[in-house]
Motif scaffolding. Sequence first.
Motif, short mmCIF file in Angstrom:
data_model
loop_
_atom_site.label_atom_id
_atom_site.label_comp_id
_atom_site.label_asym_id
_atom_site.label_seq_id
_atom_site.Cartn_x
_atom_site.Cartn_y
_atom_site.Cartn_z
N VAL B 181 0.82 -1.31 0.30
CA VAL B 181 0.74 -0.05 0.47
C VAL B 181 0.94 1.21 0.03
O VAL B 181 1.92 1.44 0.80
CB VAL B 181 -0.74 0.12 1.36
N ILE B 182 0.78 1.88 -1.30
CA ILE B 182 1.38 3.04 -0.91
C ILE B 182 1.17 4.45 -0.20
O ILE B 182 -0.35 4.22 -0.08
CB ILE B 182 1.09 3.72 -2.40
N CYS B 183 1.68 4.93 0.98
CA CYS B 183 1.47 6.29 1.61
C CYS B 183 2.37 7.42 1.61
O CYS B 183 2.90 7.38 0.34
CB CYS B 183 1.18 5.64 3.37
N SER B 184 1.95 8.52 2.25
CA SER B 184 3.03 9.31 2.11
C SER B 184 4.29 9.15 2.76
O SER B 184 5.14 10.35 2.69
CB SER B 184 2.43 11.01 2.41
N GLY B 185 4.26 8.33 3.42
CA GLY B 185 6.02 8.32 4.52
C GLY B 185 5.46 7.06 5.38
O GLY B 185 3.72 6.63 5.28
N PHE B 186 6.79 7.11 6.57
CA PHE B 186 6.13 6.54 8.06
C PHE B 186 5.01 6.93 8.29
O PHE B 186 4.70 6.15 9.01
CB PHE B 186 7.76 6.45 8.54
N ALA B 187 5.39 8.65 8.55
CA ALA B 187 4.06 8.83 10.20
C ALA B 187 2.70 8.84 9.20
O ALA B 187 1.85 8.96 10.05
CB ALA B 187 4.55 9.64 9.95
N HIS B 188 2.33 8.38 7.89
CA HIS B 188 1.39 8.65 7.41
C HIS B 188 0.70 6.78 7.56
O HIS B 188 -0.36 6.49 8.10
CB HIS B 188 1.79 8.88 5.78
N ALA B 189 2.16 5.96 7.78
CA ALA B 189 1.77 4.60 7.74
C ALA B 189 1.16 4.05 9.09
O ALA B 189 0.69 3.61 9.33
CB ALA B 189 3.51 4.00 7.35
N LEU B 190 1.88 4.58 9.90
CA LEU B 190 1.50 5.06 11.26
C LEU B 190 0.22 5.14 11.40
O LEU B 190 -0.33 4.59 12.15
CB LEU B 190 2.66 5.35 12.55
N ARG B 191 -0.33 6.36 10.77
CA ARG B 191 -1.79 6.80 11.07
C ARG B 191 -2.87 5.91 10.90
O ARG B 191 -3.77 5.50 11.18
CB ARG B 191 -1.82 8.11 10.79
#
Lengths: 497, 497
Positions: B181-191
């Motif tokens: 799953v593509i996301c905006s970066g590590f912080a977005h992944a944690l969210r």
Amino acid sequence: MEESWVNSAERIGADLHLELSGPGGRRAALIRALRDAVRGGRLAPGTRLPPYRSLAADLGVARNTVADAYAELVAEGWLTARQGSGTRVADRMEPLRHAVHRPAEAPPRARGTRHDLRQGTPAASSFPRTAWLASYRRALQQAPSEVFGPGDPAGRRELREALTEYLARARGVRTEPDRIVICSGFAHALRLLFGQGGGGVLRGPLAVEAYGLGFHRELLAAAGVRTVPLPLDEDGARVDLLGRERGVLLTPAHQFPTGGPLHASRRSAVIDWARARDTVVLEDDYDGEFRYDRRPVGALQGLDPERVIHLGSVSKSLSPALRLGWMVLPQRYVGDVLAAKGDREAWASVPDQLGLADFIVSGGYDRHVRRMRQRYRARRDRLVAALAEHAPHVAVTGSGALTGVAVAGVSVTGVSVTGVSVTGVAAGLHAVLRLPPGTERATVEAAVRQGIALDGLAGFRHPETDMEAPDGLVVGYATPPEHAYGAALDALCGVLP
Amino acid sequence: MEESWVNSAERIGADLHLELSGPGGRRAALIRALRDAVRGGRLAPGTRLPPYRSLAADLGVARNTVADAYAELVAEGWLTARQGSGTRVADRMEPLRHAVHRPAEAPPRARGTRHDLRQGTPAASSFPRTAWLASYRRALQQAPSEVFGPGDPAGRRELREALTEYLARARGVRTEPDRIVICSGFAHALRLLFGQGGGGVLRGPLAVEAYGLGFHRELLAAAGVRTVPLPLDEDGARVDLLGRERGVLLTPAHQFPTGGPLHASRRSAVIDWARARDTVVLEDDYDGEFRYDRRPVGALQGLDPERVIHLGSVSKSLSPALRLGWMVLPQRYVGDVLAAKGDREAWASVPDQLGLADFIVSGGYDRHVRRMRQRYRARRDRLVAALAEHAPHVAVTGSGALTGVAVAGVSVTGVSVTGVSVTGVAAGLHAVLRLPPGTERATVEAAVRQGIALDGLAGFRHPETDMEAPDGLVVGYATPPEHAYGAALDALCGVLP
């Protein structure tokens, strides 16, 4: 297979197809080959690997190369090495369980449909690739190096300056670059404003229009914000009913989805309410650029920049794929919103921000909006013409057919409600087809059977409103490709009551 | 001024500098001009406007043009029209309160500093503009139109396919496109994983390394997730102390910030724990591509794709400005993560996703990483050399100077702790300088006075850990521009105890 490994080291290369090719030298190639063999199941858990010297001789590499490769794979946990037991494939290597196949590239909304008449997205085939690429390239070539480092949470100043000028000119927004915060779109803006579980910049309860996007209501509910529905009439939201809510979310230029602008007296009234109660108005300017027959309605924000948060994006005007939006903030919220955003949550791609800034400043954005306005107006006209031909009793609401002020679609006066009428057609990328009472659900179901994707009005209704529930269809006319639009209209007419 | 309006309509043009120029015809120009006059305060609230005919004559336009302009401005709330009282400037027009000036383009981290030696960002001036632009253009020109419509919440398949191949080859990750799953970066992944207030895909308590990024701990705390610190020793995180936590977040390839890899036995042990307890390991592979002296450490995910969530991004390898990251998921989480993401939260720019896919497939990404690896290694070597020259007692930890395995920096054996030692230098974009006990704070303060931005180890410490608190500096060597790096090193050496 296991025995062959132990006893016949010379067969490894053949058995396992260890190909020592690819980048990084022979050791790296051997590591890759062994890892692939374990991964692919050709080397089963527990299998003992041949001694260094045997494999080295077999493959024609130095003994140290094999020793290094084994050590690396032990370090990574693929192999285990114990005194007296040699090197073995680790027990814990689990084969990859394959995912249930998801359809690859069909957008979720269009699955199984022949005609996509849902609202909400612009014409994807009209994205101005050449002009956008030119702006993107120019912006990236001219940008200072620091743009590729950590970003300003407010967004690039180039874009905030371009938006300040553009929004003043096109939407009557009064602001300055330091009061604009770039975000990924409307949903991101709501998240930044309302935070998680009440810890946001703003708090509920929040008044919303009785008809609107369910997704926004859900997002607010997830943030712990209670929404209070405002009924709609022919002048838009009944802001005279506002009370103790701490804010109100409106679509003043073009009520979503019913279609009319908020009446001038209501525009003034909601600002008065916000001042008297020390509350805030959230203006969702989702398609303010697309108005066809009457004068453009300026942004509510212009009336009082200290009381209105103006929210916009390129999702309707350019493409939702860019994930670029903006918040125009009253001075008192700027610090809190930036704090909520944080240094590390810059979300919107900086190269895209620079590309959009250039696109606006160079006039490309204006040209694109003008072109799309003509295209959508033509589509709107074809929709109305098709309906008129199909059903001569179709009425288009408004004070003067298409050229007057379209009234909100949920309370039509002077039009037979036993037939089909078209409302909210003066602007935007969708129209509302009013249906005779009690026919909406059957019509939507008939449409689905015919492969038409569209929404009934019921899906946009706030669950707690007690206003009357008109029957109607929300018809988006931007999505179908040009060659398929006629067929989509024919199919639509075929399912109308 | 007000009287002059009422009595001398002919002076309006001169007084107010109403210039009827610009796009959209004379009516639009008049609307703009009047709006600007109100906005700028030249037309004060309550001011009565001249009759249509007077202004029309004065400006040489048709009377209807003035009537239309007034009507529009009334509709927008700028003017009011009452029977018998004429048209007046509305009372409610508030002047724009000007924002407190924020410094324009200086990145927040670099404000007031001469030498930026903070960890966390790659060399901004090394962004491969030409190669990136070529990939971006090629991708956009070849893309089907649907890319500009609503996106797949998982991210573009082109990118997920490119990442599947790349991560297998470069990091030993075993996956398939449908589990990325593509996301905006590590912080977005944690969210996405932990949601808001406990409603996420995963739940706490979550074990974390006793030293790590405070930003991640804060983000988890905001999501209602309790974090439990795991002490570190020379083999990395003490995963043998894991108990009833529901998951663990690790930096296995290169402990952040102390610098060593997780020992092979611990890699196995944490997978065993996750299996026995039915928990999950979050692998933060933040700089896995940058390893200089020893063999690369493969991703922990390869050991068990059903127990490890592998998280990566281009923030260190390419640029944080692109906001592109990825989650490699165990099968059982894919559906929930996509549901958390939702159709409308595609965040990462689709054109950038396509550009990155092309950049990877065309080999541009590999070339860039190789180039940056050489560049960072040279910087690392210069740092070590400068320290050695400045203080001959400086020790570089690890089993064999720079070529051995660097041990974690928080428990150095065999090195005098009364001097300065360098640890964690085998990989990444930063090193840790161990300091004599009790000197960290004074050293950081001395650095600040000299205009050096850097962090002490204390800022990365979990507030609840009871492990010993070593003194040290975390020195990022990627950020300073090439011409300023030598001066930055000189300045750094000058403040060491």
